[in-house]
Motif scaffolding. Structure first.
Motif, mmCIF file in Angstrom:
data_model
loop_
_atom_site.group_PDB
_atom_site.id
_atom_site.type_symbol
_atom_site.label_atom_id
_atom_site.label_comp_id
_atom_site.label_asym_id
_atom_site.label_seq_id
_atom_site.Cartn_x
_atom_site.Cartn_y
_atom_site.Cartn_z
ATOM 1 N N GLU A 79 0.832 -1.204 0.000
ATOM 2 C CA GLU A 79 0.000 0.000 0.000
ATOM 3 C C GLU A 79 0.871 1.261 0.000
ATOM 4 O O GLU A 79 0.594 2.223 -0.714
ATOM 5 N N GLY A 80 1.947 1.239 0.789
ATOM 6 C CA GLY A 80 2.858 2.388 0.847
ATOM 7 C C GLY A 80 3.501 2.675 -0.501
ATOM 8 O O GLY A 80 3.597 3.829 -0.923
ATOM 9 N N LEU A 81 3.926 1.616 -1.185
ATOM 10 C CA LEU A 81 4.540 1.795 -2.509
ATOM 11 C C LEU A 81 3.526 2.329 -3.520
ATOM 12 O O LEU A 81 3.848 3.177 -4.349
ATOM 13 N N ALA A 82 2.290 1.837 -3.426
ATOM 14 C CA ALA A 82 1.244 2.300 -4.356
ATOM 15 C C ALA A 82 0.931 3.776 -4.135
ATOM 16 O O ALA A 82 0.751 4.538 -5.082
ATOM 17 N N LYS A 83 0.884 4.180 -2.867
ATOM 18 C CA LYS A 83 0.560 5.584 -2.554
ATOM 19 C C LYS A 83 1.705 6.529 -2.920
ATOM 20 O O LYS A 83 1.477 7.678 -3.264
ATOM 21 N N GLU A 84 2.931 6.038 -2.800
ATOM 22 C CA GLU A 84 4.084 6.919 -3.028
ATOM 23 C C GLU A 84 4.252 7.267 -4.498
ATOM 24 O O GLU A 84 4.790 8.321 -4.836
ATOM 25 N N SER A 85 3.800 6.394 -5.399
ATOM 26 C CA SER A 85 3.833 6.658 -6.853
ATOM 27 C C SER A 85 5.217 7.066 -7.366
ATOM 28 O O SER A 85 5.369 8.107 -7.996
ATOM 29 N N PHE A 86 6.228 6.259 -7.075
ATOM 30 C CA PHE A 86 7.580 6.537 -7.585
ATOM 31 C C PHE A 86 7.598 6.474 -9.113
ATOM 32 O O PHE A 86 6.908 5.652 -9.712
ATOM 33 N N ILE A 87 8.429 7.312 -9.715
ATOM 34 C CA ILE A 87 8.644 7.274 -11.163
ATOM 35 C C ILE A 87 10.076 6.821 -11.423
ATOM 36 O O ILE A 87 11.017 7.386 -10.861
ATOM 37 N N VAL A 88 10.226 5.782 -12.238
ATOM 38 C CA VAL A 88 11.559 5.253 -12.584
ATOM 39 C C VAL A 88 11.672 5.238 -14.095
ATOM 40 O O VAL A 88 10.817 4.664 -14.784
ATOM 41 N N ASP A 89 12.735 5.875 -14.617
ATOM 42 C CA ASP A 89 12.934 5.946 -16.080
ATOM 43 C C ASP A 89 11.679 6.465 -16.794
ATOM 44 O O ASP A 89 11.292 5.967 -17.862
ATOM 45 N N GLY A 90 11.020 7.431 -16.180
ATOM 46 C CA GLY A 90 9.858 8.048 -16.805
ATOM 47 C C GLY A 90 8.574 7.243 -16.756
ATOM 48 O O GLY A 90 7.586 7.585 -17.396
ATOM 49 N N ARG A 91 8.558 6.169 -15.984
ATOM 50 C CA ARG A 91 7.344 5.347 -15.854
ATOM 51 C C ARG A 91 7.109 5.025 -14.373
ATOM 52 O O ARG A 91 8.024 5.106 -13.558
ATOM 53 N N PRO A 92 5.876 4.631 -14.020
ATOM 54 C CA PRO A 92 5.612 4.284 -12.611
ATOM 55 C C PRO A 92 6.404 3.047 -12.177
ATOM 56 O O PRO A 92 6.681 2.168 -13.002
ATOM 57 N N LEU A 93 6.749 3.008 -10.899
ATOM 58 C CA LEU A 93 7.404 1.828 -10.310
ATOM 59 C C LEU A 93 6.502 0.612 -10.522
ATOM 60 O O LEU A 93 5.295 0.682 -10.309
ATOM 61 N N ARG A 94 7.087 -0.515 -10.945
ATOM 62 C CA ARG A 94 6.290 -1.730 -11.167
ATOM 63 C C ARG A 94 6.423 -2.662 -9.966
ATOM 64 O O ARG A 94 7.533 -3.057 -9.596
ATOM 65 N N VAL A 95 5.279 -2.996 -9.379
ATOM 66 C CA VAL A 95 5.258 -3.819 -8.158
ATOM 67 C C VAL A 95 4.311 -4.990 -8.366
ATOM 68 O O VAL A 95 3.267 -4.847 -9.013
ATOM 69 N N VAL A 96 4.667 -6.146 -7.806
ATOM 70 C CA VAL A 96 3.737 -7.287 -7.833
ATOM 71 C C VAL A 96 3.696 -7.933 -6.447
ATOM 72 O O VAL A 96 4.712 -8.002 -5.759
ATOM 73 N N ARG A 97 2.503 -8.369 -6.057
ATOM 74 C CA ARG A 97 2.313 -9.047 -4.762
ATOM 75 C C ARG A 97 2.155 -10.542 -5.028
ATOM 76 O O ARG A 97 1.212 -10.966 -5.693
ATOM 77 N N VAL A 98 3.108 -11.345 -4.535
ATOM 78 C CA VAL A 98 3.080 -12.800 -4.707
ATOM 79 C C VAL A 98 2.524 -13.434 -3.440
ATOM 80 O O VAL A 98 2.870 -13.014 -2.329
ATOM 81 N N GLY A 99 1.686 -14.449 -3.585
ATOM 82 C CA GLY A 99 1.120 -15.118 -2.411
ATOM 83 C C GLY A 99 -0.303 -14.673 -2.142
ATOM 84 O O GLY A 99 -0.901 -13.937 -2.915
ATOM 85 N N ALA A 100 -0.839 -15.146 -1.016
ATOM 86 C CA ALA A 100 -2.231 -14.834 -0.670
ATOM 87 C C ALA A 100 -2.285 -13.602 0.223
ATOM 88 O O ALA A 100 -1.942 -13.673 1.391
ATOM 89 N N PRO A 101 -2.685 -12.454 -0.319
ATOM 90 C CA PRO A 101 -2.756 -11.255 0.510
ATOM 91 C C PRO A 101 -3.787 -11.422 1.621
ATOM 92 O O PRO A 101 -4.816 -12.071 1.429
ATOM 93 N N ALA A 102 -3.512 -10.853 2.784
ATOM 94 C CA ALA A 102 -4.436 -10.970 3.917
ATOM 95 C C ALA A 102 -5.742 -10.265 3.593
ATOM 96 O O ALA A 102 -6.822 -10.785 3.828
#
Length: 466
Positions: A79-102
């Motif tokens: 959630e923190g990474l999604a809210k922070e909205s980092f930009i890397v090389d002119g595009r949004p940071l790419r994140v993936v959640r592996v496993g069963a989220p609570a």
């Protein structure tokens, strides 16, 4: 530098921690209660991906493996990474959640691996195949299902190669999907609540590591006595501390009224943790007669004896339970708080948690983790749970039931100073502790706390007007 992109600037100790982690193969951060360790960790993850981009590491697979002992903590990072909205090389940071989220919020659903597979061309092809053979049986259809599974697996590996950050639990880091990846960085949040073998699953997949935790708070929950005797209650964080690894202390807390924070800072952190909130930021909660007008802490003397639960495994104290719920009702009647959800009633003992629920009129047990609470629940539902289950949490007011009251002065695991630290550092505006001073004073840390309470004139001996 990615630190410039962090929306809320870091304080000096947080910046030092991030910079030390960027330039070393192992960094250990101690985050006392309320010091923003997860926020600092998120800033570091953004900076690490940005640095990899400068060093032309992009295109070779994911950079950061972000893990924690619990699903809840992993979802907090997500959630923190999604809210922070980092930009890397002119595009949004790419994140993936592996496993069963609570409990992934709907707006975070798109970050789960399952959701990303469903949007991938191969994933769509697999879904179409499954739909076409739905309800069919026989060898030919079994082969097609196997093909669909293979397409989904290929899609998953393609997605994992394209992202910057993989979020999973420490145990989830052992997933076969991650077998072929070596990450430049692994971060372990809640590193003091993760068993050593659990943390090593993440750490062995990376070239460098950041451990974030606090050895002055509660250790991993290890039920087996043999496992405790074998040393499994010692976290890898503590192991590194004992080996002399330099620890970066996050030294400003953002949660508590400065007077609530004063004793924990002195007793557990050598007085090094300062407070950002002022007394004006955390005004006294009306409804009870606080013994000291400037200190939102009260110790209420309860002489009622402890009782053992019918199962023999836990303890409760009827007198404390009645007083605790009486205090809650007074605080709510004053009307200053948004609702019962602003108060937490906590105790070290499961039997006391049940007794408090009965006294308040709550049937059953509370929801398993706080991410299950809706916004309405968070305002309307009084949370009654164990001290251990409240680590990492905060409320406007905390009522802490210590339970122990006996002539022999036995206080069991209430003697663990880490449990005291967690119990007294959850409150933002008011802390009320109920207990028997004579029994608790058999312990050195509790004696220190009572000394501080007396210096601040925070003891309540006559509860009639409290």
């Amino acid at each position: 530098m990615a630190l410039k992109e962090v929306r809320e600037p870091l304080n000096p100790s947080q910046r030092v921690a991030v910079k030390s982690a960027l330039s070393s193969s192992l960094a250990v951060w101690q985050g006392p209660p309320g010091t923003g360790k997860t926020r600092t960790l998120i800033a570091y993850i953004g900076a690490a991906v940005h640095l990899a981009s400068i060093q032309k590491r992009r295109g070779r697979g994911p950079i950061v493996l972000a893990s924690a002992a619990s699903n809840v903590a992993v979802d907090n990072i997500l959630e923190g990474l999604a809210k922070e909205s980092f930009i890397v090389d002119g595009r949004p940071l790419r994140v993936v959640r592996v496993g069963a989220p609570a409990k992934v919020q709907p707006w975070l659903q798109q970050l789960t691996l399952d959701a990303q597979i469903a949007l991938h061309p191969l994933g769509r092809q697999a879904a179409a195949m499954r739909e076409a053979i739905r309800g069919q049986s026989g060898p030919a259809f079994a082969r097609q299902r196997k093909q669909a599974t293979q397409l989904e697996l290929t899609a998953a590996k393609s997605i994992l190669k394209s992202v910057d950050v993989v979020c999973t639990t420490c145990v989830g880091a052992g997933d076969e999907l991650l077998e072929d990846f070596t990450f430049p960085v692994a971060v372990v949040d809640e590193a003091t609540q993760c068993t050593e073998p659990g943390a090593l699953i993440s750490l062995t997949k990376a070239l460098s590591a950041v451990l974030v935790g606090d050895s002055k708070q509660l250790p991993p929950t290890v039920v087996s006595r043999d496992a405790v005797d074998a040393g499994l209650q010692v976290s890898i964080f503590e192991r590194m501390e004992r080996l002399g690894v330099k620890v970066s202390l996050l030294d400003m807390q953002y949660r508590m009224h400065p007077q609530i924070a004063e004793f924990p800072s002195l007793a557990f952190y050598k007085g090094k943790v300062g407070s950002v909130p002022t007394p004006q930021d955390r005004p006294l909660v009306p409804g009870i007669a606080w013994p000291s007008p400037n200190v939102p802490v009260a110790f209420v003397e309860i002489s009622a004896p402890e009782s053992r639960a019918p199962d023999g495994n836990s303890l409760y104290n009827v007198g404390e339970a009645k007083m605790a719920i009486g205090v809650v009702r007074k605080l709510l009647a004053a009307g200053d708080l948004a609702g019962p959800g602003d108060i937490g009633v906590i105790s070290p003992y499961a039997a006391q948690v049940r007794r408090l629920q009965e006294e308040y009129g709550v049937g059953g047990s509370p929801k398993r983790n706080y991410l299950d609470y809706t916004e309405e629940d968070k305002i309307e539902e009084l949370e009654i749970r164990s001290v251990d289950g409240f680590q990492g949490r905060e409320k406007e007011v905390i009522v802490l039931c210590t339970v122990r009251s006996n002539p022999s002065g036995d206080i069991g695991f209430v003697a663990d100073p880490r449990r005291l630290n967690v119990g007294i550092t959850r409150a933002k505006r008011g802390l009320i502790v109920l207990g028997n001073r004579k029994t608790l004073s058999n312990n050195e840390m509790w004696r220190s706390w009572f000394k501080w309470i007396d210096e601040q004139n925070c003891a309540v001996s006559d509860t009639t007007n409290f």
